[in-house]
Motif scaffolding. Structure first.
Motif, mmCIF file in Angstrom:
data_model
loop_
_atom_site.group_PDB
_atom_site.id
_atom_site.type_symbol
_atom_site.label_atom_id
_atom_site.label_comp_id
_atom_site.label_asym_id
_atom_site.label_seq_id
_atom_site.Cartn_x
_atom_site.Cartn_y
_atom_site.Cartn_z
ATOM 1 N N LYS A 122 0.826 -1.205 0.000
ATOM 2 C CA LYS A 122 0.000 0.000 0.000
ATOM 3 C C LYS A 122 0.861 1.255 0.000
ATOM 4 O O LYS A 122 0.560 2.225 -0.689
ATOM 5 C CB LYS A 122 -0.923 0.009 1.217
ATOM 6 C CG LYS A 122 -2.091 -0.926 1.105
ATOM 7 C CD LYS A 122 -2.967 -0.824 2.326
ATOM 8 C CE LYS A 122 -4.133 -1.796 2.261
ATOM 9 N NZ LYS A 122 -4.969 -1.712 3.470
ATOM 10 N N SER A 123 1.922 1.238 0.794
ATOM 11 C CA SER A 123 2.771 2.434 0.839
ATOM 12 C C SER A 123 3.461 2.648 -0.501
ATOM 13 O O SER A 123 3.654 3.780 -0.939
ATOM 14 C CB SER A 123 3.796 2.334 1.968
ATOM 15 O OG SER A 123 4.744 1.321 1.685
ATOM 16 N N ASN A 124 3.820 1.531 -1.175
ATOM 17 C CA ASN A 124 4.419 1.665 -2.512
ATOM 18 C C ASN A 124 3.414 2.257 -3.495
ATOM 19 O O ASN A 124 3.748 3.085 -4.328
ATOM 20 C CB ASN A 124 4.929 0.317 -3.027
ATOM 21 C CG ASN A 124 6.197 -0.122 -2.340
ATOM 22 O OD1 ASN A 124 6.886 0.686 -1.739
ATOM 23 N ND2 ASN A 124 6.511 -1.400 -2.423
ATOM 24 N N VAL A 125 2.169 1.815 -3.407
ATOM 25 C CA VAL A 125 1.130 2.343 -4.293
ATOM 26 C C VAL A 125 0.941 3.831 -4.022
ATOM 27 O O VAL A 125 0.856 4.639 -4.944
ATOM 28 C CB VAL A 125 -0.184 1.559 -4.117
ATOM 29 C CG1 VAL A 125 -1.332 2.272 -4.804
ATOM 30 C CG2 VAL A 125 -0.031 0.144 -4.659
ATOM 31 N N ASN A 126 0.861 4.193 -2.736
ATOM 32 C CA ASN A 126 0.696 5.606 -2.400
ATOM 33 C C ASN A 126 1.891 6.421 -2.895
ATOM 34 O O ASN A 126 1.741 7.531 -3.389
ATOM 35 C CB ASN A 126 0.511 5.794 -0.897
ATOM 36 C CG ASN A 126 -0.872 5.334 -0.457
ATOM 37 O OD1 ASN A 126 -1.804 5.348 -1.246
ATOM 38 N ND2 ASN A 126 -0.990 4.914 0.791
ATOM 39 N N SER A 127 3.071 5.844 -2.732
ATOM 40 C CA SER A 127 4.277 6.526 -3.207
ATOM 41 C C SER A 127 4.218 6.708 -4.717
ATOM 42 O O SER A 127 4.540 7.776 -5.233
ATOM 43 C CB SER A 127 5.515 5.718 -2.812
ATOM 44 O OG SER A 127 6.667 6.276 -3.390
ATOM 45 N N ASN A 128 3.776 5.657 -5.417
ATOM 46 C CA ASN A 128 3.652 5.750 -6.879
ATOM 47 C C ASN A 128 2.601 6.782 -7.265
ATOM 48 O O ASN A 128 2.771 7.513 -8.239
ATOM 49 C CB ASN A 128 3.301 4.385 -7.482
ATOM 50 C CG ASN A 128 4.481 3.430 -7.458
ATOM 51 O OD1 ASN A 128 5.617 3.855 -7.329
ATOM 52 N ND2 ASN A 128 4.204 2.140 -7.563
ATOM 53 N N LYS A 129 1.510 6.843 -6.494
ATOM 54 C CA LYS A 129 0.491 7.848 -6.781
ATOM 55 C C LYS A 129 1.078 9.252 -6.657
ATOM 56 O O LYS A 129 0.811 10.123 -7.487
ATOM 57 C CB LYS A 129 -0.687 7.709 -5.810
ATOM 58 C CG LYS A 129 -1.669 6.639 -6.162
ATOM 59 C CD LYS A 129 -2.833 6.681 -5.180
ATOM 60 C CE LYS A 129 -3.900 5.674 -5.523
ATOM 61 N NZ LYS A 129 -5.001 5.701 -4.551
ATOM 62 N N ASN A 130 1.859 9.458 -5.606
ATOM 63 C CA ASN A 130 2.476 10.774 -5.406
ATOM 64 C C ASN A 130 3.436 11.097 -6.548
ATOM 65 O O ASN A 130 3.472 12.229 -7.032
ATOM 66 C CB ASN A 130 3.219 10.830 -4.070
ATOM 67 C CG ASN A 130 2.262 10.801 -2.896
ATOM 68 O OD1 ASN A 130 1.091 11.159 -3.036
ATOM 69 N ND2 ASN A 130 2.735 10.368 -1.744
ATOM 70 N N GLU A 131 4.196 10.121 -6.983
ATOM 71 C CA GLU A 131 5.131 10.344 -8.097
ATOM 72 C C GLU A 131 4.363 10.646 -9.375
ATOM 73 O O GLU A 131 4.749 11.524 -10.150
ATOM 74 C CB GLU A 131 6.032 9.125 -8.284
ATOM 75 C CG GLU A 131 7.054 8.949 -7.168
ATOM 76 C CD GLU A 131 7.876 7.673 -7.315
ATOM 77 O OE1 GLU A 131 7.775 7.017 -8.360
ATOM 78 O OE2 GLU A 131 8.619 7.361 -6.375
ATOM 79 N N ILE A 132 3.292 9.935 -9.596
ATOM 80 C CA ILE A 132 2.492 10.174 -10.801
ATOM 81 C C ILE A 132 1.865 11.559 -10.740
ATOM 82 O O ILE A 132 1.826 12.284 -11.724
ATOM 83 C CB ILE A 132 1.425 9.079 -10.973
ATOM 84 C CG1 ILE A 132 2.104 7.769 -11.381
ATOM 85 C CG2 ILE A 132 0.371 9.481 -11.979
ATOM 86 C CD1 ILE A 132 1.204 6.576 -11.400
ATOM 87 N N LYS A 133 1.386 11.939 -9.556
ATOM 88 C CA LYS A 133 0.811 13.279 -9.408
ATOM 89 C C LYS A 133 1.873 14.333 -9.687
ATOM 90 O O LYS A 133 1.609 15.323 -10.374
ATOM 91 C CB LYS A 133 0.241 13.440 -8.004
ATOM 92 C CG LYS A 133 -0.477 14.771 -7.806
ATOM 93 C CD LYS A 133 -1.066 14.889 -6.428
ATOM 94 C CE LYS A 133 -1.872 16.143 -6.240
ATOM 95 N NZ LYS A 133 -1.166 17.364 -6.411
ATOM 96 N N ALA A 134 3.099 14.115 -9.198
ATOM 97 C CA ALA A 134 4.190 15.070 -9.452
ATOM 98 C C ALA A 134 4.499 15.131 -10.943
ATOM 99 O O ALA A 134 4.703 16.209 -11.506
ATOM 100 C CB ALA A 134 5.432 14.673 -8.659
ATOM 101 N N LEU A 135 4.515 13.965 -11.608
ATOM 102 C CA LEU A 135 4.756 13.935 -13.057
ATOM 103 C C LEU A 135 3.657 14.678 -13.803
ATOM 104 O O LEU A 135 3.917 15.412 -14.753
ATOM 105 C CB LEU A 135 4.840 12.492 -13.563
ATOM 106 C CG LEU A 135 6.147 11.756 -13.292
ATOM 107 C CD1 LEU A 135 5.993 10.289 -13.689
ATOM 108 C CD2 LEU A 135 7.289 12.394 -14.037
ATOM 109 N N LYS A 136 2.429 14.485 -13.359
ATOM 110 C CA LYS A 136 1.315 15.159 -14.013
ATOM 111 C C LYS A 136 1.436 16.667 -13.841
ATOM 112 O O LYS A 136 1.178 17.424 -14.774
ATOM 113 C CB LYS A 136 0.000 14.644 -13.434
ATOM 114 C CG LYS A 136 -1.200 15.090 -14.233
ATOM 115 C CD LYS A 136 -2.450 14.385 -13.795
ATOM 116 C CE LYS A 136 -3.618 14.785 -14.683
ATOM 117 N NZ LYS A 136 -4.845 14.098 -14.318
#
Length: 176
Positions: free
Chosen positions: A146-160
């Motif tokens: 879950k923390s990896n998914v949340n981390s990936n979400k944050n990275e994707i949001k930053a990329l966006k």
């Protein structure tokens, strides 16, 4: 052919220098002094007035002919430079359009990834609910996922956010 190009370059430099000098204050002063001197010569009885006017008219006519040639050379040279700049601008506009298309594709890919991440998160939550009875190690693995998914979400949001910023800069470039 090489010697011809070198001679042409030398003549162009001379023409540029003359054209630059003609449009300057020193040129104005020199011409004024020459005209004053020309009209003083007949007053001082050094040269006849008719002869002075004939010579002055001839010199001024020759000067006008050469100035017209030099000015036309400068105009031609500037026209070539403007055409080169226009070609560069067209190339830049094409590049900007390609970048815009790439950014739109990246935005679509990011949205797809976000949807996939949301589905994965839902699956993880379902697995966690189904396996409440698992031992402590299994629960720890789920928390890490879950923390990896949340981390990936944050990275994707930053990329966006970065892509949106780039899109804004591209729009700004298109306006200019």
């Amino acid at each position: 052919m090489k010697k011809y190009n070198e001679k042409a370059e030398v003549l162009e430099k001379i023409a540029d220098n003359i054209t630059s000098w003609i449009g300057s204050i020193p040129s104005l002063i020199v011409h004024t002094l020459l005209f004053i001197t020309s009209f003083l010569l007949p007053i001082l009885n050094i040269v006849e007035f008719d002869k002075m006017l004939l010579i002055l008219t001839t010199v001024l006519s020759l000067e006008a002919i050469y100035l017209a040639i030099f000015i036309q050379m400068s105009v031609n040279k500037n026209h070539e430079k403007i055409e080169d700049i226009q070609e560069d601008i067209e190339d830049i506009q094409e590049d900007i359009e390609e970048i815009s298309e790439d950014i739109e594709e990246i935005n679509e890919d990011i949205e797809d990834i976000q949807e996939d991440l949301e589905e994965i998160s839902e699956d993880i939550e379902e697995i966690a609910e189904d396996e409440e009875d698992e031992d402590h190690n299994e629960r720890a693995k789920n928390v890490i996922l879950k923390s990896n998914v949340n981390s990936n979400k944050n990275e994707i949001k930053a990329l966006k956010d970065i892509i949106n910023q780039l899109q804004g800069e591209i729009d700004q470039l298109k306006k200019n």
